[in-house]
Scaffold this motif. Structure first.
Motif, short mmCIF file in Angstrom:
data_model
loop_
_atom_site.label_atom_id
_atom_site.label_comp_id
_atom_site.label_asym_id
_atom_site.label_seq_id
_atom_site.Cartn_x
_atom_site.Cartn_y
_atom_site.Cartn_z
N VAL A 93 0.85 -1.18 0.00
CA VAL A 93 0.00 0.00 0.00
C VAL A 93 0.89 1.24 0.00
CG1 VAL A 93 -1.88 1.23 1.16
CG2 VAL A 93 -1.70 -1.26 1.40
N THR A 94 0.51 2.24 -0.78
CA THR A 94 1.20 3.52 -0.76
C THR A 94 0.17 4.62 -1.04
OG1 THR A 94 3.16 4.73 -1.55
CG2 THR A 94 1.88 3.55 -3.21
N GLY A 95 0.63 5.85 -1.07
CA GLY A 95 -0.28 6.96 -1.31
C GLY A 95 0.48 8.21 -1.68
N ASN A 96 -0.25 9.18 -2.19
CA ASN A 96 0.37 10.44 -2.58
C ASN A 96 0.08 11.52 -1.55
OD1 ASN A 96 1.57 12.54 -4.18
ND2 ASN A 96 -0.50 13.15 -4.77
N SER A 97 1.14 12.07 -0.94
CA SER A 97 1.00 13.20 -0.03
C SER A 97 0.05 12.86 1.11
CB SER A 97 0.55 14.43 -0.83
OG SER A 97 0.59 15.60 -0.06
N MET A 98 -1.10 13.54 1.22
CA MET A 98 -2.04 13.20 2.26
C MET A 98 -2.48 11.74 2.17
SD MET A 98 -5.91 14.40 2.93
CE MET A 98 -6.46 12.83 2.28
N ALA A 107 -3.31 -0.05 5.37
CA ALA A 107 -2.34 -1.12 5.63
C ALA A 107 -2.42 -1.63 7.06
CB ALA A 107 -0.93 -0.62 5.34
N GLY A 108 -3.25 -1.00 7.90
CA GLY A 108 -3.41 -1.47 9.27
C GLY A 108 -2.47 -0.87 10.29
N ALA A 109 -1.64 0.10 9.89
CA ALA A 109 -0.74 0.73 10.84
C ALA A 109 -1.46 1.76 11.73
CB ALA A 109 0.42 1.41 10.11
N ASN A 114 -8.32 6.00 14.29
CA ASN A 114 -7.07 6.74 14.53
C ASN A 114 -6.53 7.34 13.24
OD1 ASN A 114 -7.05 6.38 17.28
ND2 ASN A 114 -5.79 4.54 17.21
N GLY A 115 -6.70 6.64 12.13
CA GLY A 115 -6.33 7.23 10.85
C GLY A 115 -7.14 8.48 10.58
N PHE A 116 -8.42 8.42 10.90
CA PHE A 116 -9.27 9.60 10.72
C PHE A 116 -8.82 10.73 11.62
CE2 PHE A 116 -12.93 12.32 11.38
CZ PHE A 116 -13.37 12.51 10.09
N ARG A 117 -8.44 10.42 12.85
CA ARG A 117 -7.96 11.46 13.76
C ARG A 117 -6.71 12.13 13.21
NH1 ARG A 117 -9.79 7.49 17.58
NH2 ARG A 117 -11.51 8.35 18.85
N VAL A 118 -5.81 11.34 12.65
CA VAL A 118 -4.58 11.90 12.07
C VAL A 118 -4.92 12.82 10.90
CG1 VAL A 118 -2.47 11.35 10.79
CG2 VAL A 118 -3.06 10.03 12.84
N VAL A 119 -5.75 12.34 9.98
CA VAL A 119 -6.11 13.12 8.80
C VAL A 119 -6.86 14.39 9.19
CG1 VAL A 119 -7.66 13.16 6.81
CG2 VAL A 119 -6.07 11.29 7.09
N ASN A 120 -7.84 14.24 10.07
CA ASN A 120 -8.65 15.40 10.44
C ASN A 120 -7.82 16.43 11.19
OD1 ASN A 120 -11.47 16.36 10.26
ND2 ASN A 120 -11.35 16.42 12.49
N THR A 121 -6.93 15.97 12.06
CA THR A 121 -6.06 16.88 12.80
C THR A 121 -5.11 17.62 11.88
OG1 THR A 121 -6.17 15.53 14.81
CG2 THR A 121 -4.31 17.05 14.62
N MET A 122 -4.42 16.88 11.00
CA MET A 122 -3.43 17.50 10.13
C MET A 122 -4.10 18.38 9.08
SD MET A 122 -0.66 16.66 11.51
CE MET A 122 0.56 17.22 10.30
N GLY A 123 -5.25 17.96 8.56
CA GLY A 123 -5.97 18.78 7.60
C GLY A 123 -6.43 20.09 8.21
N THR A 124 -6.88 20.01 9.47
CA THR A 124 -7.33 21.22 10.16
C THR A 124 -6.15 22.13 10.48
OG1 THR A 124 -9.22 20.03 11.12
CG2 THR A 124 -8.53 22.07 12.22
N LEU A 232 -0.63 5.75 18.83
CA LEU A 232 -1.70 5.53 17.85
C LEU A 232 -1.27 4.53 16.78
CD1 LEU A 232 -2.93 9.19 17.14
CD2 LEU A 232 -4.03 7.50 18.62
N PHE A 233 0.05 4.41 16.56
CA PHE A 233 0.60 3.63 15.46
C PHE A 233 0.83 2.17 15.87
CE2 PHE A 233 1.11 7.91 14.21
CZ PHE A 233 1.28 7.94 12.83
N GLU A 234 0.53 1.26 14.94
CA GLU A 234 0.68 -0.17 15.15
C GLU A 234 1.53 -0.78 14.03
OE1 GLU A 234 -3.23 -1.97 15.49
OE2 GLU A 234 -4.09 -0.01 15.92
N GLN A 235 1.85 -2.05 14.18
CA GLN A 235 2.53 -2.75 13.10
C GLN A 235 1.62 -2.84 11.88
OE1 GLN A 235 5.60 -4.10 12.69
NE2 GLN A 235 6.26 -3.34 14.70
N PRO A 236 2.10 -2.49 10.70
CA PRO A 236 1.27 -2.63 9.50
C PRO A 236 0.97 -4.10 9.21
CG PRO A 236 3.53 -2.11 8.89
CD PRO A 236 3.45 -1.97 10.38
#
Length: 344
Positions: A93-98, A107-109, A114-124, A232-236
């Motif tokens: 799994v990979t992605g561009n920027s955000m 990928a389960g990491a 928690n992924g939503f919390r990261v995205v929402n926090t950083m986007g804000t 918040l981070f786990e093994q992928p």
């Protein structure tokens, strides 16, 4: 028969007017997940995703904001990644920027929430600070044939402008045949004045985009680390390819280092999406590259990255499309004519 796939998650700029309603149109069965995301938004006093997605009117001024676009794209992309057909084996799994944040969850990491919390926090945070801006400029021609000399000349011009007093300009994202540049207004304007207009579109400013992946984002990175804990981070569960082309392997990743990269280097240094795609091709040799929605604009950058690497002998645009006609290797879930190939 199993099909192997690298899943690629998009970044900002992919939830546009045609994508309004994407969550309800394609993922009504995942409403409970979206409602959990809504609860996180409500706690922060923000408009919910389901309300934003159900809106009758799309406006660029609102939907291009980091605190609106980022969570919508996250929800749509993650839901797509979870909707793949049973015969597809995700090998990386990979992605561009955000999209890196989305890739972490896919990928389960990071858990879905928690992924939503990261995205929402950083986007804000990006929207609240809105330091600098971004523009896009191509270095390859219409045939997609690699032009390293043109690319080098453009990067040299970026360095020249950045050295000027009061000017900030840097390479933000390596995006196939495109360079995404970021800096302050003086730096961006100087580049626009120094380069010719191409295809009647470029250089093209990106609305409501900050100077992502540059030193200007250091304050955002610092605040992000303060708000988002390393635990918040786990093994992928699947191999993850980051914006340097580094692979984070399941059961062998330092999760603290993954947190540091995500909220450090990934925020303030160049994101090499081209290298991430090429690493995916060379290390995992998948049957398919599946770009999750919303939107389908990232497909061109994926194709150009593969052409630059001469993947499967494809050295130009014509060769890529000839391959697609015989046996498609690139699937964009944001396209109705391709989505069914990935979802079955």
């Amino acid at each position: 028969m199993t099909r192997t796939a690298v899943v690629i998650c998009p970044g900002r700029g992919t939830y546009n007017k045609p994508e309004l309603g994407y969550l309800h149109r394609h993922h009504a069965e995942r409403l409970s997940m979206f409602q959990r995301f809504d609860a996180i938004r409500a706690e922060a006093g923000q408009e919910t995703l389901t309300k934003l997605d159900r809106a009758k009117r799309f406006t660029v001024g609102k939907y291009s904001r980091g605190d609106v676009a980022s969570p919508l794209i996250y929800a749509a992309s993650l839901a797509d990644a979870q909707a793949l057909a049973d015969d597809i084996e995700v090998v990386a799994v990979t992605g561009n920027s955000m999209g890196w944040y989305i890739a972490l969850a896919a990928a389960g990491a990071l858990s879905d929430e928690n992924g939503f919390r990261v995205v929402n926090t950083m986007g804000t945070l990006m929207q609240d600070h809105l330091i600098g801006g971004q523009l896009v400029y191509p270095f390859n021609g219409d045939s997609w044939t690699n032009d390293p000399d043109r690319k080098a000349a453009l990067i040299e011009d970026v360095a020249r402008i950045d050295a000027m007093d009061g000017h900030d300009l840097a390479l933000s994202i390596e995006l196939g045949g495109m360079l995404v540049l970021a800096g302050n207004e003086a730096g961006l304007a100087a580049f626009e004045a120094s380069q010719p207009s191409v295809q009647d579109r470029f250089p093209m400013r990106l609305p409501n985009h900050a100077a992502f992946h540059t030193r200007l984002q250091a304050p955002v990175a610092t605040e992000g680390r303060a708000r988002l804990a390393a635990d918040l981070f786990e093994q992928p569960q699947h191999p993850l390819i980051d914006g340097r082309g580094k692979v984070w392997w399941p059961d062998a990743s330092d999760t603290h280092a993954l947190w540091e990269y995500t909220l450090g280097h990934q925020v303030t240094e160049t994101y090499d999406f081209t290298r991430a795609v090429q690493t995916a091709a060379r290390e995992f040799a998948p049957d398919l590259f599946i770009v999750t929605g919303p939107g389908a604009t990232l497909g061109g950058a994926v194709a150009q990255s593969l052409v630059q690497a001469e993947w499967r002998g494809m050295a130009n645009k014509s060769a890529f499309f000839a391959q697609q006609e015989v046996s498609p290797i690139l699937i964009a879930m944001g396209r109705d004519d391709q989505r069914f190939i990935a979802t079955g």
